[in-house]
Design a protein around this motif. Structure first.
Motif, PDB file in Angstrom:
ATOM      1  N   LEU A   1       0.808  -1.211   0.000  1.00 33.01           N
ATOM      2  CA  LEU A   1       0.000   0.000   0.000  1.00 33.01           C
ATOM      3  C   LEU A   1       0.842   1.263   0.000  1.00 33.01           C
ATOM      4  N   SER A   2       2.149   1.117   0.057  1.00 33.26           N
ATOM      5  CA  SER A   2       3.013   2.298   0.102  1.00 33.26           C
ATOM      6  C   SER A   2       3.362   2.827  -1.286  1.00 33.26           C
ATOM      7  N   ILE A   3       2.921   2.154  -2.357  1.00 30.11           N
ATOM      8  CA  ILE A   3       3.394   2.539  -3.682  1.00 30.11           C
ATOM      9  C   ILE A   3       2.922   3.938  -4.075  1.00 30.11           C
ATOM     10  N   GLY A   4       1.717   4.336  -3.643  1.00 29.76           N
ATOM     11  CA  GLY A   4       1.250   5.682  -3.956  1.00 29.76           C
ATOM     12  C   GLY A   4       2.090   6.745  -3.265  1.00 29.76           C
ATOM     13  N   TYR A   5       2.394   6.503  -1.982  1.00 34.94           N
ATOM     14  CA  TYR A   5       3.255   7.427  -1.248  1.00 34.94           C
ATOM     15  C   TYR A   5       4.668   7.427  -1.824  1.00 34.94           C
ATOM     16  N   GLY A   6       5.132   6.227  -2.217  1.00 37.50           N
ATOM     17  CA  GLY A   6       6.469   6.134  -2.803  1.00 37.50           C
ATOM     18  C   GLY A   6       6.572   6.882  -4.113  1.00 37.50           C
ATOM     19  N   LEU A   7       5.505   6.839  -4.912  1.00 38.47           N
ATOM     20  CA  LEU A   7       5.497   7.583  -6.171  1.00 38.47           C
ATOM     21  C   LEU A   7       5.596   9.082  -5.911  1.00 38.47           C
ATOM     22  N   GLY A   8       4.835   9.571  -4.931  1.00 32.40           N
ATOM     23  CA  GLY A   8       4.895  10.994  -4.603  1.00 32.40           C
ATOM     24  C   GLY A   8       6.273  11.410  -4.131  1.00 32.40           C
ATOM     25  N   LEU A   9       6.886  10.597  -3.272  1.00 32.46           N
ATOM     26  CA  LEU A   9       8.222  10.917  -2.781  1.00 32.46           C
ATOM     27  C   LEU A   9       9.246  10.866  -3.905  1.00 32.46           C
ATOM     28  N   ALA A  10       9.145   9.866  -4.783  1.00 29.81           N
ATOM     29  CA  ALA A  10      10.127   9.715  -5.858  1.00 29.81           C
ATOM     30  C   ALA A  10      10.092  10.901  -6.808  1.00 29.81           C
ATOM     31  N   HIS A  11       8.913  11.324  -7.217  1.00 30.13           N
ATOM     32  CA  HIS A  11       8.848  12.415  -8.206  1.00 30.13           C
ATOM     33  C   HIS A  11       9.264  13.742  -7.587  1.00 30.13           C
ATOM     34  N   VAL A  12       8.951  13.932  -6.292  1.00 35.09           N
ATOM     35  CA  VAL A  12       9.396  15.150  -5.611  1.00 35.09           C
ATOM     36  C   VAL A  12      10.912  15.138  -5.433  1.00 35.09           C
ATOM     37  N   MET A  13      11.466  13.970  -5.100  1.00 36.55           N
ATOM     38  CA  MET A  13      12.909  13.883  -4.876  1.00 36.55           C
ATOM     39  C   MET A  13      13.698  14.153  -6.156  1.00 36.55           C
TER      40      MET A  13
ATOM     41  N   GLY B   1       2.107   1.816   7.158  1.00 37.87           N
ATOM     42  CA  GLY B   1       2.965   2.581   8.061  1.00 37.87           C
ATOM     43  C   GLY B   1       4.153   3.198   7.350  1.00 37.87           C
ATOM     44  N   THR B   2       4.857   2.403   6.529  1.00 42.94           N
ATOM     45  CA  THR B   2       6.004   2.948   5.805  1.00 42.94           C
ATOM     46  C   THR B   2       5.563   3.995   4.785  1.00 42.94           C
ATOM     47  N   GLY B   3       4.384   3.795   4.188  1.00 42.43           N
ATOM     48  CA  GLY B   3       3.870   4.787   3.252  1.00 42.43           C
ATOM     49  C   GLY B   3       3.605   6.117   3.932  1.00 42.43           C
ATOM     50  N   SER B   4       3.048   6.066   5.128  1.00 41.44           N
ATOM     51  CA  SER B   4       2.808   7.292   5.876  1.00 41.44           C
ATOM     52  C   SER B   4       4.124   7.997   6.198  1.00 41.44           C
ATOM     53  N   MET B   5       5.150   7.224   6.488  1.00 36.11           N
ATOM     54  CA  MET B   5       6.469   7.825   6.748  1.00 36.11           C
ATOM     55  C   MET B   5       7.036   8.448   5.480  1.00 36.11           C
ATOM     56  N   MET B   6       6.823   7.793   4.331  1.00 42.30           N
ATOM     57  CA  MET B   6       7.263   8.377   3.059  1.00 42.30           C
ATOM     58  C   MET B   6       6.557   9.705   2.794  1.00 42.30           C
ATOM     59  N   TYR B   7       5.288   9.743   3.123  1.00 49.90           N
ATOM     60  CA  TYR B   7       4.524  10.978   2.927  1.00 49.90           C
ATOM     61  C   TYR B   7       5.058  12.087   3.833  1.00 49.90           C
ATOM     62  N   ALA B   8       5.476  11.699   5.043  1.00 48.50           N
ATOM     63  CA  ALA B   8       6.067  12.675   5.957  1.00 48.50           C
ATOM     64  C   ALA B   8       7.383  13.215   5.398  1.00 48.50           C
ATOM     65  N   VAL B   9       8.196  12.327   4.838  1.00 44.15           N
ATOM     66  CA  VAL B   9       9.467  12.775   4.242  1.00 44.15           C
ATOM     67  C   VAL B   9       9.196  13.697   3.053  1.00 44.15           C
TER      68      VAL B   9
ATOM     69  N   GLY C   1       6.636  15.699   2.685  1.00 40.30           N
ATOM     70  CA  GLY C   1       6.264  16.993   3.236  1.00 40.30           C
ATOM     71  C   GLY C   1       7.452  17.740   3.808  1.00 40.30           C
ATOM     72  N   TRP C   2       8.400  17.002   4.398  1.00 44.38           N
ATOM     73  CA  TRP C   2       9.592  17.640   4.958  1.00 44.38           C
ATOM     74  C   TRP C   2      10.464  18.238   3.855  1.00 44.38           C
ATOM     75  N   ILE C   3      10.600  17.518   2.753  1.00 44.57           N
ATOM     76  CA  ILE C   3      11.431  18.008   1.656  1.00 44.57           C
ATOM     77  C   ILE C   3      10.813  19.248   1.015  1.00 44.57           C
ATOM     78  N   THR C   4       9.512  19.211   0.822  1.00 48.68           N
ATOM     79  CA  THR C   4       8.841  20.309   0.111  1.00 48.68           C
ATOM     80  C   THR C   4       8.335  21.408   1.036  1.00 48.68           C
ATOM     81  N   ASP C   5       8.354  21.139   2.345  1.00 46.11           N
ATOM     82  CA  ASP C   5       7.793  22.065   3.325  1.00 46.11           C
ATOM     83  C   ASP C   5       6.313  22.345   3.023  1.00 46.11           C
ATOM     84  N   GLY C   6       5.644  21.334   2.485  1.00 51.54           N
ATOM     85  CA  GLY C   6       4.227  21.447   2.204  1.00 51.54           C
ATOM     86  C   GLY C   6       3.875  22.248   0.969  1.00 51.54           C
ATOM     87  N   SER C   7       4.869  22.695   0.228  1.00 51.42           N
ATOM     88  CA  SER C   7       4.604  23.492  -0.977  1.00 51.42           C
ATOM     89  C   SER C   7       5.161  22.770  -2.202  1.00 51.42           C
ATOM     90  N   ARG C   8       4.964  23.361  -3.355  1.00 52.16           N
ATOM     91  CA  ARG C   8       5.428  22.740  -4.590  1.00 52.16           C
ATOM     92  C   ARG C   8       6.857  23.152  -4.917  1.00 52.16           C
TER      93      ARG C   8
END
Length: 371
Positions: A94-106, A153-161, A163-170
């Protein structure tokens, strides 16, 4: 004298045409159901395309529309193929959606904010996806946490990372934009078709070879069908499940690179939009081509039928909520029909071949009480 049991006049020695005819009909019905299960989605794709082409003759059966479908659904197809790997082993990530968001932002963070060369940024993100998948596998297999809970759980942590990288913005590129070579990995065309369509086709070929022709895939299917039996015959189940999660993470990392090249802006919440379509494609694909088990070609067919359907209802002027309604409804109907077909075959006594899909063999064993 007692009549011989082998006498021609003995009723017990005469053939039973009704029984033979009934067996023939049952076998014919099983073959028809098997053929429909394998190629029903493919036929549905052609039928939907024909219906929408008749309803929208000026816009739907055009080269531009086909190119648009291939381009816009390529990331969904890649994500669905990534989900297929874990589902083949009986796990859900279930973390793949969060992982996709983190990967493209990174990717965009490394290129825009850190000034990395885009090939190095892309490679780093793909390898990071592999590492994240491996962590998921270790948590599931060695910490003995259910895959649903662990990956949520790991997906939620990815989502937190994220948000930390982007500071909630684009993350927005500067006036010069992104390197043309980077955006070209999504925008370019080959043989007149969008380049991402060929990424999807290549990934399907690779996964087909791995899952259907190599020991890794055979072991993974056995693990997904019966992990206890797999362990008893000597398959290192923990190791192969970690491999499956790692491979899925690699595919998700690649999808993140494509999404970054497509969006060209880092949006911290966009990845979740692909979670349901990915699982719909993977689970719906397990009802086609190789009914009863997740397979790459079936996933491609499922994503195609969903893409054609969504494009058609979109051009007919459907509201925004029609997309999740179509995805969820299609999944429920297809899986329900597949389950009904399997139960019907079992009730009619249709045998499941020894080399048939693991899910069907397991269902048959459960139905007749065999171990």
């Amino acid at each position: 004298m007692t009549p011989s049991s082998s006498s021609p006049s003995s009723p017990s020695s005469s053939p039973s045409p009704p029984s033979t005819e009934s067996s023939r009909r049952a076998r014919s019905g099983h073959l028809h159901a098997h053929f429909l299960g394998r190629y029903g989605l493919l036929a549905l794709t052609a039928l939907l395309f024909l219906i929408f082409s008749v309803a929208l003759p000026d816009t739907f059966p055009t080269r531009d529309n086909v190119s648009s479908i291939l381009s816009t659904q390529s990331i969904t197809a890649v994500m669905a193929l990534g989900a297929t790997i874990c589902i083949a082993g009986g796990k859900f990530d279930l973390s793949i959606g969060y992982g996709l968001g983190l990967a493209h932002v990174m990717v965009l963070y490394l290129i825009v904010d850190e000034g990395w060369p885009w090939p190095l940024a892309c490679l780093t993100v793909v390898l990071g996806g592999t590492l994240a998948g491996a962590v998921n596998g270790v948590i599931v297999e060695f910490a003995r946490i259910d895959a649903f809970i662990a990956t949520l759980g790991t997906g939620s942590m990815m989502y937190a990372v994220t948000g930390w990288i982007t500071d909630g913005s684009r993350i927005v590129p500067g006036p010069d934009g992104l390197p043309a070579a980077f955006t070209g990995i999504y925008d370019s065309r080959f043989l007149g078709l969008p380049l991402p369509a060929f990424y999807v086709l290549g990934l399907v070929v690779v996964l087909w070879l791995v899952l259907e022709r190599l020991p890794f895939g055979r072991y993974l299917y056995v693990i997904g069908s019966n992990p206890r039996a797999a362990a008893m015959i000597g398959i290192p189940t923990h190791r192969y499940c970690v491999y499956a999660f790692s491979a899925s993470g690699t595919v998700v990392g690649f999808a993140g690179v494509l999404l970054a090249a497509q969006q060209q802006i880092g949006n911290p919440s966009v990845g979740l939009d692909y979670l349901l379509p990915a699982f719909v494609g993977a689970l719906l694909g397990s009802t086609a081509i190789k009914p009863g088990r997740a397979n790459a070609v079936g996933t491609l067919v499922a994503v195609t039928v969903l893409a054609v359907g969504l494009a058609g209802i979109g051009q007919l002027g459907a509201e925004f909520w029609a997309t999740p309604l179509f995805n969820g409804g299609t999944l429920l109907i297809a899986v329900g029909l597949a389950g009904y077909s399997a139960r019907r075959r079992l009730r009619t006594g249709a045998a499941v071949p020894p080399d048939g899909p693991p899910a069907e063999r397991a269902a048959a064993a459960a139905d007749d009480g065999s171990p």
